[in-house]
Design an enzyme around this catalytic site. Sequence first.
Site, short mmCIF file in Angstrom:
data_model
loop_
_atom_site.label_atom_id
_atom_site.label_comp_id
_atom_site.label_asym_id
_atom_site.label_seq_id
_atom_site.Cartn_x
_atom_site.Cartn_y
_atom_site.Cartn_z
N GLU A 159 56.10 20.23 55.30
CA GLU A 159 56.81 21.11 54.17
C GLU A 159 56.08 22.45 53.50
O GLU A 159 55.99 22.66 52.45
CB GLU A 159 57.30 20.29 53.17
N GLU A 260 61.51 11.52 56.94
CA GLU A 260 61.63 11.03 55.45
C GLU A 260 63.12 10.97 55.38
O GLU A 260 64.04 11.93 55.38
CB GLU A 260 61.05 11.89 54.39
#
Length: 531
Positions: A159, A260
Site C-alpha cells: 500500500e 488481506e
Amino acid sequence: MRGLIATTALLAGVQAAIDPIVIKGSKFFYKTNGTQFFMKGVAYQQEVNSNTTASDADSLQITDPLADSKSCTRDIEYMKKLNTNTIRVYAIDPTKDHKACMNALADAGIYVVADLSEPGNSINRDNAEWTTTLYSRYTSVIDELMKYDNTLGFFAGNEVSNQPNNTMASAFVKAAVRDSKAYIKSKNYRPVGVGYATNDDADIRENLANFFDCGDSDSAIDFWGYNIYSWCGDSSFEKSGFDVRTKEFEKYNVPVFFAEYGCNTPRPRQFTEVGTLYGKQMTGVWSGGIVYMYFEEANEYGLATVKDGKVTTNKDFDNLSKQIAKATPSGVKMADYNPTNTAAAACPKVTSGKWEAVSDPLPPVANAELCSCMMETLSCTVSDKATEDDFGDIFGYICGLKDGQYCAGINRNVTSGTGTYGAYGMCSAKEQLSFALNTYAKAVPNGCGFKGKASTKSANASPSGCSNLLKEAGAAGTGSVTSSPKASGSSGSGNSSDSSAATGLVVPGMGMGMGMYIFGAVASGMAMVLL
C-alpha cells in the site's frame, strides 16, 4: 545414545520436506504433484505496520514472528484448526535464526509470504526513493528466507501508493521489484515470485494493477496481492463488488489473491465471503486469500488473544474455522493448464492528479559498487561531524541553487511526465550529499567548507575496476547505468559509508514536494549559516 543424539541434531538442521510452490501463467501449483494451490492464509505478526511514516516507524517495535520458535509452534496448532496453508509476515529480522519456526511450519504444510521492508526502512510514499540501503535490507531478507522451501514469495511493497497524489512512489516500488527479481536470479535461487500488495482505492486500483504488470517482464510483478475489505456483514458476491473485481482480473497474466481480507464491521465476523472466494465464481481468477489477522490488537481484527503465553480464540476464529472447513476449491492440474492470459497490461498514461508514475524509465538499479566508485573520485565529501539536520540543510541549500544543477546526478524528478533520474540517486544519503558537495565545490571557490560539515580528501580519478561504471554514469552523473550489481550477497549490497546518517533519512527529491522547490526561497539566507 550418542549416535541418536547426533542423528537428531542433524535432522533438526534439515528443512522439512515440503513441495515448493511454482507459478505457471496466472496460477500457483505444487511443483512436484502439479496440483493447483489456493492460499488459505492468515496474517501473522504483532505490532507492525510496513508503511508508516519515517517518524512513526522509528519508534515502532517489531516482533519477528518467525524467530520465536516457542510462540510459533504454539500458534501453528491453532492455524491447523483454520486449515491454514499460508501465513503472511510483514517484517522479519534477517540476522536471527528462523530454522525452528520455518521447519515447524513446513511440517504443518504452511508456506510463507514475506514483506521485504520494515518500518523505518521502507519506501516512503511521501518522498519515495530506492537506495542501496533499502536494497541491502531487501536482499538480506531474501537470503535468509530462501533457505526454506516453504517460502512462497515476497512483497516489495504494501500500500505504498494509496491515493492519486502519491502514485509517483510506485515507480520506486517497481524498481525494487526489478532489483529483487534480478538478485534472486543472480544468486541462482529457485524461482520465487516478487509481488506487490495494494489497497482497494477506487481512483487508482486499475492503474496500479496495470502499472506493476506492464512493460518489461524483468521489472513486472510475478503476482498481485489485493488488500480488500469490501465484504462486510451480510453481503454477497455482487453487493461487495467482488464480482467487478473478478471481472477486472479475469485476463490478468499473473496470479492474483487477497493479500488481506476480513472486514470487521459488524463483529463478530461471519466470514461468509470464504465460500464465495473458494467457490466457482472466483476460483477461475483468484488463488485464495489471507485473513487479517491472527493476533487481537487495538484494531480489533484478531482471531486470537495471546496473554502471558496463553492463546484464547474468539468468535471470529470459530466462524472462520467453520467456513474454511467447507471451502474445497476446484482447480486444474499444471500439466493440463495452458495459459491464455499471456499479454501484460498496457502501461497507464501519465496524467497529472490522476496517475503520475512513469513506467519507462524506472529509477536506476541500486548498485553499491557504483556508489563506492563515485566516492573514490570525490575531493570534497561530507565530514563525520555532519548530523542528520546538517544533511537536510546542506541538501536544501546546494540543490536550491541554479535550478538544481549541482544535484542533477542525484535527481529524482518523477513529476515531469518523463522520469528523470540521476545515476547516483540510489546511493546512500551520505554518498548522495557528498556527490552534491563535490559538484558544488568544483564550481565555487572555497566551496568545501560548510563550517566543518564538509572536508577535502585525495581523489582517485580512475579507481580500479570502475571505468565502465563511471563512464556509463557520466561526469555529471546524468547517464544511464546498465551494468548490474555484483551478486556478492546482501552483506556486500549495502554501504557502510553511510554510518553517520540515520537509516531512515530521506534525501530530498527534486519534483516531489521537497528539494529545490521548498528550499530555493531561503537559499541565500541559509548560505550565511552554513558557509
